[in-house]
Design an enzyme around this catalytic site. Structure first.
Site, PDB file in Angstrom:
ATOM      1  N   LYS A 131      25.231  19.357  41.572  1.00  0.00           N
ATOM      2  CA  LYS A 131      25.551  18.977  40.195  1.00  0.00           C
ATOM      3  C   LYS A 131      25.829  17.477  40.135  1.00  0.00           C
ATOM      4  CE  LYS A 131      28.668  20.375  36.405  1.00  0.00           C
ATOM      5  NZ  LYS A 131      29.820  21.249  36.051  1.00  0.00           N
ATOM      6  N   SER A 172      29.365  24.149  32.020  1.00  0.00           N
ATOM      7  CA  SER A 172      28.660  22.886  32.094  1.00  0.00           C
ATOM      8  C   SER A 172      27.673  22.787  33.250  1.00  0.00           C
ATOM      9  CB  SER A 172      29.682  21.752  32.213  1.00  0.00           C
ATOM     10  OG  SER A 172      30.427  21.858  33.425  1.00  0.00           O
ATOM     11  N   SER A 199      32.732  27.083  34.082  1.00  0.00           N
ATOM     12  CA  SER A 199      31.482  26.312  34.061  1.00  0.00           C
ATOM     13  C   SER A 199      30.491  26.707  35.135  1.00  0.00           C
ATOM     14  CB  SER A 199      31.790  24.818  34.186  1.00  0.00           C
ATOM     15  OG  SER A 199      32.508  24.362  33.067  1.00  0.00           O
TER      16      SER A 199
END
Length: 523
Positions: A64, A142, A166
């Site tokens: 990420k 996210s 997330s």
């Protein structure tokens, strides 16, 4: 020379990255394939010679984009960090590299991890086209880029960060596994902070076994991270688990009555019931439990997380950190102008121009709740709610919290002074794990989200209803996909603090019972 297994797998992943590039899962895909394929070939050679570095040696793992890597940008999907390259790699990245994993690129996210749909990114939204109508659906956030990369087989596994769900929410909406470890089990050093007391590096994979392989390589103490559990605490947790007398083959499963809400999609409710019925047929017992503070958990989260975010993001001012915003006509330098007063200041000009709308909203909310006039009514009360959430979970689990010493209290006795129940009875008074849905609904269309935002801006905050409580308590939780009525549904397994192995074990059992085939998204 014959092509090895890891090289073949890497080529397939790279082909998928090119095929699904329009979905925007990767913001920094691999552009030069030769070095990556060479590392995979090295892993194949080690495999032949009997000396693999780890179970994930040669596997492609995506990262990420709010996790620092030495040779790639780390922008957190924000204009204020556009072009930033970290001088070091995060501890989790170094551990993956040492284990022989091959970095598959960096994945898209909501700006600074703030969002539930992966739409708040300077790199553009992450999209899923798997819908009968062909319209774009959200993948959740996210960590939506990481989830989509795994779900479309663009990598073996991916790292995400979980603050209030997330990792688990996008896993539920992409048919993948999303695991959030106990807080402090995995180092946060090199992870750009959103909310320090909540942020946890998580793992996304196509099945629980793969997620566990990655987790085993990245967990453990890190002296660089003050929130990382020290060796003494890790040893105490292991001793605590070994001394607990539990049947490793029969689980006591808790069902929170507060999670039975009318807003829950009927298909998801059916999948939940089917999973519980299947587990009961296997000899596991089902117990209704109460987590009364659940109703206040979401409100507490949206006080605490923005408060910590407003503090963490204060350093991005164009001087200490972040890109400076040049003078612009949209930011008037006329102090007499009703909207221009103070906007010639570098700090406000930079933050106003480079932070997205959602980040600005959360900074404003957090700054207010930490102000002298509001801190007692909001932040302090939210901290008290958080403690009550933790207390609810501790009361529900049979295993006591390994790092919390319970207050001494004599066991209940009869009139003759004898205990009313044996130690074995007390051991079975609670549950081993809690199983809930991961989300209230299936992944909505992006167009519907835009309409929702206009009609009710708070509607989308409820996406984290089932995931936030475990985050507030710092507990391990995994979202596992199951099939029901032709749809994949995410079910969440929550365990006591430090009992990560139990959570993964039960998650694997759910997976085996209700998802017998390879966990892949239908294309």
């Amino acid at each position: 020379m014959s092509v090895g297994r890891f090289v073949q797998q890497a080529k397939q992943c790279l082909q998928k990255q090119a095929e699904y590039s329009k979905l925007n899962a990767f913001v920094l895909p691999i552009t030069s394939h030769e070095p990556l394929l060479q590392r995979c070939q090295d892993a194949d050679d080690r495999q032949v010679n009997g000396g693999p570095l780890s179970p994930i040696d040669g596997q492609l793992v995506a990262i990420k984009e709010n996790i620092c890597t030495l040779h790639e940008w780390t922008t957190c999907a924000s204009a204020i960090l556009q072009g930033y390259q970290s001088p070091f790699s995060a501890t989790v990245v170094e551990k993956l590299t040492a284990a022989g994993a091959v970095l598959a690129g960096k994945t898209n996210l909501d700006e600074f991890g703030m969002g539930s749909h992966c739409l708040n990114s300077i790199h553009g939204p992450v999209k899923s086209s798997w819908s009968k109508s062909g319209e774009d659906r959200t993948v959740g956030g996210s960590s939506g880029g990481s989830a989509l990369a795994v779900g479309t087989q663009q990598c073996f596994a991916a790292l995400g960060t979980d603050t209030g769900g997330s990792v688990r929410l996008p896993a539920a909406w992409t048919g993948t596994v999303g695991f959030k470890p106990s807080y402090g089990m995995v180092s946060r050093f090199g992870v750009v902070a959103y909310a320090n007391s909540l942020d946890t590096v998580g793992v996304m994979a196509r099945d629980v076994a793969a997620a566990k392989k990655v987790y085993d390589q990245i967990c453990g103490h890190d002296p660089h991270d003050p929130t990382s559990l020290p060796p003494s605490s890790l040893s105490r947790i292991q001793t605590h688990l070994q001394q607990s007398r539990r049947n490793p083959h029969k689980f006591r499963i808790g069902i929170p009555i507060e999670y039975l809400v009318s807003e829950l999609d009927p298909t998801i409710r059916t999948a939940w019931s089917l999973a519980l019925h299947s587990l009961h047929k296997q000899g596991h017992t089902i117990h209704h439990i109460s987590l009364p503070t659940t109703k206040s958990a979401l409100s507490a989260y949206y006080v605490l997380a923005p408060a910590e975010a407003s503090s963490n993001l204060a350093k991005y001012d164009g001087v200490r950190y972040g890109n400076k915003a040049p003078p612009s006509s949209s930011y008037s330098t006329d102090n007499n102008h009703p909207r221009g007063k103070g906007r010639n200041v570098l700090f406000s000009r930079t933050r106003g121009a480079h932070f997205g709308a959602e980040v600005q909203r959360r900074i404003l909310l957090g700054s207010y709740t930490l102000s002298s006039t509001a801190i007692d009514n909001y932040f302090i009360r939210a901290q008290k709610v958080r403690r009550l959430v933790q207390r609810d979970f501790n009361r529900a689990f049979a295993l006591p919290h390994p790092l919390v010493r319970p207050p001494p209290s004599p066991p209940p006795t009869t009139s003759s002074g004898a205990p009313t129940m044996s130690a074995d009875d007390r051991e079975t008074a609670g549950v081993d794990v809690i199983i809930t849905p991961t989300s209230l609904r299936f992944a909505p269309l992006i167009a519907d989200l835009e309409r929702e935002k206009e009609e009710d801006p708070t509607r989308q905050l409820y996406e984290d209803l089932y995931t936030v409580p475990a985050s507030l308590a710092g507990l391990p939780a995994v979202s596992v996909p199951v099939k029901a009525g032709g749809e994949k549904v995410g079910l969440q397994v929550i365990g006591q603090y430090g009992d990560d192995e139990m959570v993964l074990r039960v998650g694997r059992k759910v997976e085996e019972l209700l998802l017998p085939t390879n966990n892949r998204l239908e294309e």
